[in-house]
Design an enzyme around this catalytic site. Sequence first.
Site, short mmCIF file in Angstrom:
data_model
loop_
_atom_site.label_atom_id
_atom_site.label_comp_id
_atom_site.label_asym_id
_atom_site.label_seq_id
_atom_site.Cartn_x
_atom_site.Cartn_y
_atom_site.Cartn_z
N ARG A 1 0.83 -1.21 0.00
CA ARG A 1 0.00 0.00 0.00
C ARG A 1 0.87 1.26 0.00
NH1 ARG A 1 -5.00 -1.94 0.63
NH2 ARG A 1 -5.19 -3.83 1.89
N ILE B 1 2.09 4.81 0.98
CA ILE B 1 2.08 5.45 2.29
C ILE B 1 1.26 6.75 2.28
CG2 ILE B 1 4.13 6.93 2.03
CD1 ILE B 1 5.07 5.80 4.77
N ASN C 1 4.72 6.64 -13.43
CA ASN C 1 5.34 7.95 -13.59
C ASN C 1 6.78 7.77 -14.04
OD1 ASN C 1 3.07 9.41 -12.69
ND2 ASN C 1 3.60 8.97 -10.56
N VAL D 1 10.49 8.07 -6.69
CA VAL D 1 11.27 6.89 -6.29
C VAL D 1 11.78 6.23 -7.56
CG1 VAL D 1 11.25 4.67 -5.10
CG2 VAL D 1 9.86 6.57 -4.20
N HIS E 1 7.96 1.34 -10.96
CA HIS E 1 6.81 0.83 -10.20
C HIS E 1 5.53 1.27 -10.90
CE1 HIS E 1 7.89 4.80 -8.61
NE2 HIS E 1 6.59 4.99 -8.44
N HIS F 1 1.43 2.20 -10.15
CA HIS F 1 0.40 2.55 -9.17
C HIS F 1 -0.92 1.92 -9.60
CE1 HIS F 1 2.56 6.17 -7.39
NE2 HIS F 1 3.23 6.00 -8.52
P1 AMP Z 1 6.20 8.10 -7.88
O1 AMP Z 1 5.82 9.54 -7.73
O2 AMP Z 1 5.56 7.45 -9.05
O3 AMP Z 1 7.70 7.89 -7.84
O4 AMP Z 1 5.56 7.35 -6.64
C1 AMP Z 1 6.24 7.00 -5.48
C2 AMP Z 1 5.20 6.65 -4.46
O5 AMP Z 1 5.83 5.99 -3.39
C3 AMP Z 1 4.45 7.83 -3.88
O6 AMP Z 1 3.06 7.70 -4.17
C4 AMP Z 1 4.74 7.74 -2.37
O7 AMP Z 1 3.64 8.10 -1.58
C5 AMP Z 1 5.12 6.28 -2.22
N1 AMP Z 1 5.98 5.96 -1.09
C6 AMP Z 1 7.11 6.61 -0.73
N2 AMP Z 1 7.64 6.00 0.35
C7 AMP Z 1 6.85 4.95 0.64
C8 AMP Z 1 6.86 3.94 1.65
N3 AMP Z 1 7.82 3.89 2.58
N4 AMP Z 1 5.86 3.03 1.67
C9 AMP Z 1 4.88 3.08 0.73
N5 AMP Z 1 4.81 4.01 -0.24
C10 AMP Z 1 5.76 4.94 -0.29
#
Ligand code: AMP
Length: 116
Positions: A29, A31, A87, A96, A100, A102
């Site tokens: 999930r 965060i 993204n 990140v 990945h 979403h």
């Molecule tokens: P992006 O903007 O596509 O790189 O999405 C990265 C996603 O990772 C964001 O929606 C963050 O809320 C999520 N995120 C960052 N750290 C964590 C974590 N420790 N656990 C779960 N989700 C995270």
Amino acid sequence: MSDTIFHKIIRREIPADIVYEDEHLVAFRDIAPQAPVHVLFVPKVDFATLNDVPMTQAEVVGRLAVAAADYAKREGFAEDGYRIVMNCNANAGQTVFQVHLHLLAGAPLGRFGTAR
Ligand code: AMP
């Protein structure tokens, strides 16, 4: 393996609410959920962005999408609908740098393209 926060989750070095795992990927999930259901699907192989995935490894991305659809079916919202998003780099707001996907669901979703 690289050292993003997602790699640390895969290695169980930091906690996450993991909802699915197989030999290829982990799903947990988000965060900071942007919808009632917001799950991230992350491959266990290293690619910083979608740009880095060669056509010869297209199955890495395909598995993320199909795993998300399977999760939607198992959880009972596949028929209502959902959105998958990847993204890539700055203009998409990627934060990140481990590729990945979403999965967003659980309510009618706004149209895409709005700034965060
Ligand atoms: P992006 O903007 O596509 O790189 O999405 C990265 C996603 O990772 C964001 O929606 C963050 O809320 C999520 N995120 C960052 N750290 C964590 C974590 N420790 N656990 C779960 N989700 C995270």
